[in-house]
Design an enzyme around this catalytic site. Sequence first.
Site, PDB file in Angstrom:
ATOM      1  N   ASP A 142      20.204  -5.254 -20.259  1.00 10.30           N
ATOM      2  CA  ASP A 142      20.883  -4.370 -21.202  1.00 10.30           C
ATOM      3  C   ASP A 142      21.223  -3.079 -20.464  1.00 10.30           C
ATOM      4  OD1 ASP A 142      21.485  -2.507 -23.349  1.00 10.30           O
ATOM      5  OD2 ASP A 142      20.419  -3.839 -24.718  1.00 10.30           O
TER       6      ASP A 142
ATOM      7  N   GLN B 144      23.143  -4.794 -35.848  1.00  7.14           N
ATOM      8  CA  GLN B 144      23.941  -5.487 -34.833  1.00  7.14           C
ATOM      9  C   GLN B 144      25.141  -4.628 -34.459  1.00  7.14           C
ATOM     10  OE1 GLN B 144      25.639  -9.275 -36.046  1.00  7.14           O
ATOM     11  NE2 GLN B 144      25.969  -9.908 -33.927  1.00  7.14           N
ATOM     12  N   VAL B 145      25.360  -4.433 -33.162  1.00  8.45           N
ATOM     13  CA  VAL B 145      26.483  -3.636 -32.680  1.00  8.45           C
ATOM     14  C   VAL B 145      27.547  -4.553 -32.062  1.00  8.45           C
ATOM     15  CG1 VAL B 145      27.202  -1.808 -31.100  1.00  8.45           C
ATOM     16  CG2 VAL B 145      25.029  -1.616 -32.320  1.00  8.45           C
TER      17      VAL B 145
ATOM     18  N   HIS C 174      23.057 -12.352 -29.972  1.00  5.40           N
ATOM     19  CA  HIS C 174      22.255 -11.993 -28.804  1.00  5.40           C
ATOM     20  C   HIS C 174      20.815 -11.722 -29.207  1.00  5.40           C
ATOM     21  CE1 HIS C 174      24.073  -8.240 -30.321  1.00  5.40           C
ATOM     22  NE2 HIS C 174      23.045  -7.575 -29.825  1.00  5.40           N
ATOM     23  N   PHE C 175      19.945 -12.055 -28.297  1.00  2.00           N
ATOM     24  CA  PHE C 175      18.518 -11.804 -28.457  1.00  2.00           C
ATOM     25  C   PHE C 175      18.121 -10.702 -27.491  1.00  2.00           C
ATOM     26  CE2 PHE C 175      16.967 -15.436 -30.998  1.00  2.00           C
ATOM     27  CZ  PHE C 175      18.122 -16.198 -31.047  1.00  2.00           C
ATOM     28  N   HIS C 176      17.477  -9.665 -28.019  1.00  4.87           N
ATOM     29  CA  HIS C 176      16.886  -8.635 -27.171  1.00  4.87           C
ATOM     30  C   HIS C 176      15.493  -9.096 -26.776  1.00  4.87           C
ATOM     31  CE1 HIS C 176      19.763  -5.320 -28.092  1.00  4.87           C
ATOM     32  NE2 HIS C 176      19.886  -5.951 -29.242  1.00  4.87           N
TER      33      HIS C 176
END
Length: 141
Positions: free
Chosen positions: A33, A96-97, A102-104
């Site tokens: 990220d 969510q942006v 997606h998984f953080h």
Amino acid sequence: VAGVTECVFCRIIGRELPAKVVSSSPAAVAFLDVAPLAPGHLLVVPREHARHLHELPAAGLSGLAAELPKLAAALLQVTGADGYNLLQNNGAAAGQVVEHVHFHMIPRRPGDGLGFRWPAKQYRAGESEEILERFKLALAG
Ligand SMILES: [Zn+2]
């Protein structure tokens, strides 16, 4: 034109945009990220574009999920973290942006200051039974 997309994660997957890619498989790509909550914070994304988890075909999700244990083990080894959060947001209301599933994967240490809010509520009388029945109807379809 087919293949042209404004989705930033699709463009990373297609190597149109640079990223620090740590892992790439037929199902998923994992990269650092660019705005990490802690060093080593990963994003794990399915190659297939879907805005939300509930729109992602199960095969795409299972392929991604199969990558998670080894990525988590590597994250612990690389960062020396004591634990990690796996966080997956769907919809702006949930934070969510980027609108590509997606998984953080976030390395965690005691006292890291990231915090953890879990303000649990209580059901009123009969509420959980009513919700259970609504789930059964929704899942029967
Ligand atoms: Zn995408």
